[in-house]
Design a protein around this motif. Structure first.
Motif, PDB file in Angstrom:
ATOM      1  N   ILE A   1       0.936  -1.070  -0.098  1.00 54.92           N
ATOM      2  CA  ILE A   1       0.059   0.014   0.074  1.00 54.92           C
ATOM      3  C   ILE A   1       0.705   1.196   0.117  1.00 54.92           C
ATOM      4  N   SER A   2       0.744   2.200  -1.172  1.00 56.86           N
ATOM      5  CA  SER A   2       1.520   3.405  -0.832  1.00 56.86           C
ATOM      6  C   SER A   2       0.456   4.330  -0.632  1.00 56.86           C
ATOM      7  N   GLU A   3       0.972   5.647  -0.751  1.00 53.54           N
ATOM      8  CA  GLU A   3       0.516   6.940  -0.460  1.00 53.54           C
ATOM      9  C   GLU A   3      -0.055   7.021   0.977  1.00 53.54           C
TER      10      GLU A   3
ATOM     11  N   VAL B   1      -1.678   8.641   3.332  1.00 52.23           N
ATOM     12  CA  VAL B   1      -3.101   8.744   3.982  1.00 52.23           C
ATOM     13  C   VAL B   1      -3.518   7.437   3.625  1.00 52.23           C
ATOM     14  N   ALA B   2      -3.211   6.739   2.703  1.00 51.97           N
ATOM     15  CA  ALA B   2      -3.776   5.276   2.388  1.00 51.97           C
ATOM     16  C   ALA B   2      -3.431   4.362   3.340  1.00 51.97           C
TER      17      ALA B   2
ATOM     18  N   ARG C   1      -5.020   5.248   6.711  1.00 53.01           N
ATOM     19  CA  ARG C   1      -6.310   4.810   6.571  1.00 53.01           C
ATOM     20  C   ARG C   1      -6.528   3.452   6.830  1.00 53.01           C
ATOM     21  N   PHE C   2      -5.579   2.549   6.322  1.00 56.31           N
ATOM     22  CA  PHE C   2      -5.345   1.195   6.748  1.00 56.31           C
ATOM     23  C   PHE C   2      -5.381   0.927   8.220  1.00 56.31           C
TER      24      PHE C   2
END
Lengths: 199, 199
Positions: free
Chosen positions: A61-63, A65-66, A69-70
């Motif tokens: 998972i990149s970004e 804020v992502a 979020r996770f």
């Protein structure tokens, strides 16, 4: 889980988020300039950006804020992205105001002036100056917004405070600083800088 | 509930999101240039930006994705922001890749070239050209990313498709278009443009 990062604003946002969640997730420093991107780090980030969260099954998972979020969904306490529909929307609203205003302009000023970026960014000095002026306007606006609230999104510390602190700390060494007249922003910055996550 | 908006990319994102959710929320057009900001619209948006969602109790939510977040949480079906922690993070990752890459550069090109923005933006032609070049690189990258997936974030249509479609449709009238060689991006664009929400 494991986080790939480097010394830079976005990896710092995720590290602070992890610290505020009281999580212990290994953080591996990647030196993109030294060729880690093609060797040890492999092609874990299709756009070559950091940080990247790698799950135990290899999912990436990149970004920033992502990734946050996770982690927020998997480890809800303490909440850093709001509880309930309205509060989640309000935290998102404030985080985006900071990202699209203050953070964007300070980051743009850096990318358009610092020699480190000269090969990856078509640097335009006139645009850098405009971005600096916009960043200063945003600081003044944020000072006003903080007049009646303890933290950026309200009574509770949130991801919006992390984003704002990282942006301001990126601007401070150079020319984009909290002016002496910005009392509420100074008060807020003193408080968030004293948190364990800021170290 | 009520949405204040205008004919512009961000209000369009929210209108498409509302349409895809099969919701009926009144949409009131605000003409900021005609002085609506200070009269009928009042000070409902502290940064003067649109859209704004007004709840029945008067609570105001601005920033397009914050509005979408609220609607997603209140009306989960059909899901447009992922289901479960991993899928929500993946949709957020893709939506941000599109926002920070394609959408940002196309919007920047517009704001730095179109006369409408000359009073609100310090327009820098050299920066506009660099943004256009970056947008075209992003289109080519996105074409490659779509080679093995139906929609931007995977098998399901999501907010990331809305963001990408609005960005591309903003670029199309001028010079930032899907080149004839970008077959997967063209295939995707044809499919999303046929949806009821695209009208």
């Amino acid at each position: 889980m494991k986080i790939y990062g480097m010394t830079a604003p976005n990896p710092k946002r995720v590290r602070m988020f992890v610290e505020e969640k009281n999580l212990e997730i290994p953080f591996e420093t990647v030196d993109l300039a030294a060729g880690d991107a093609s060797e040890r780090f492999g092609n874990r980030s299709p756009l070559g950006r950091l940080p990247v969260l790698e799950l135990d099954d290899g999912t990436l998972i990149s970004e920033s804020v992502a990734i946050c979020r996770f982690l927020e969904l998997e480890y809800p306490n303490p909440p850093l992205m709001g509880v309930g529909a309205l509060e989640q929307a309000e935290v998102e609203m404030w985080n985006r105001r900071i990202e699209l205003g203050l953070f964007r302009y300070i980051a743009d000023y850096f990318q358009h002036t610092v020699p480190f970026f000269k090969d990856s960014v078509h640097q335009v000095p006139e645009y850098a100056e405009a971005a600096k002026a916009s960043a200063r306007e945003q600081l003044a606006w944020l000072d006003g917004a903080l007049a009646d609230r303890r933290f950026i999104a309200g009574d509770s510390y949130s991801i919006a405070d992390i984003t704002a602190q990282v942006a301001i700390d990126l601007g401070t060494p150079s020319v984009i600083t909290i002016g002496t007249g910005l009392k509420d922003l100074s008060r807020w910055h003193t408080e968030v800088s004293a948190r364990a996550s800021a170290r």
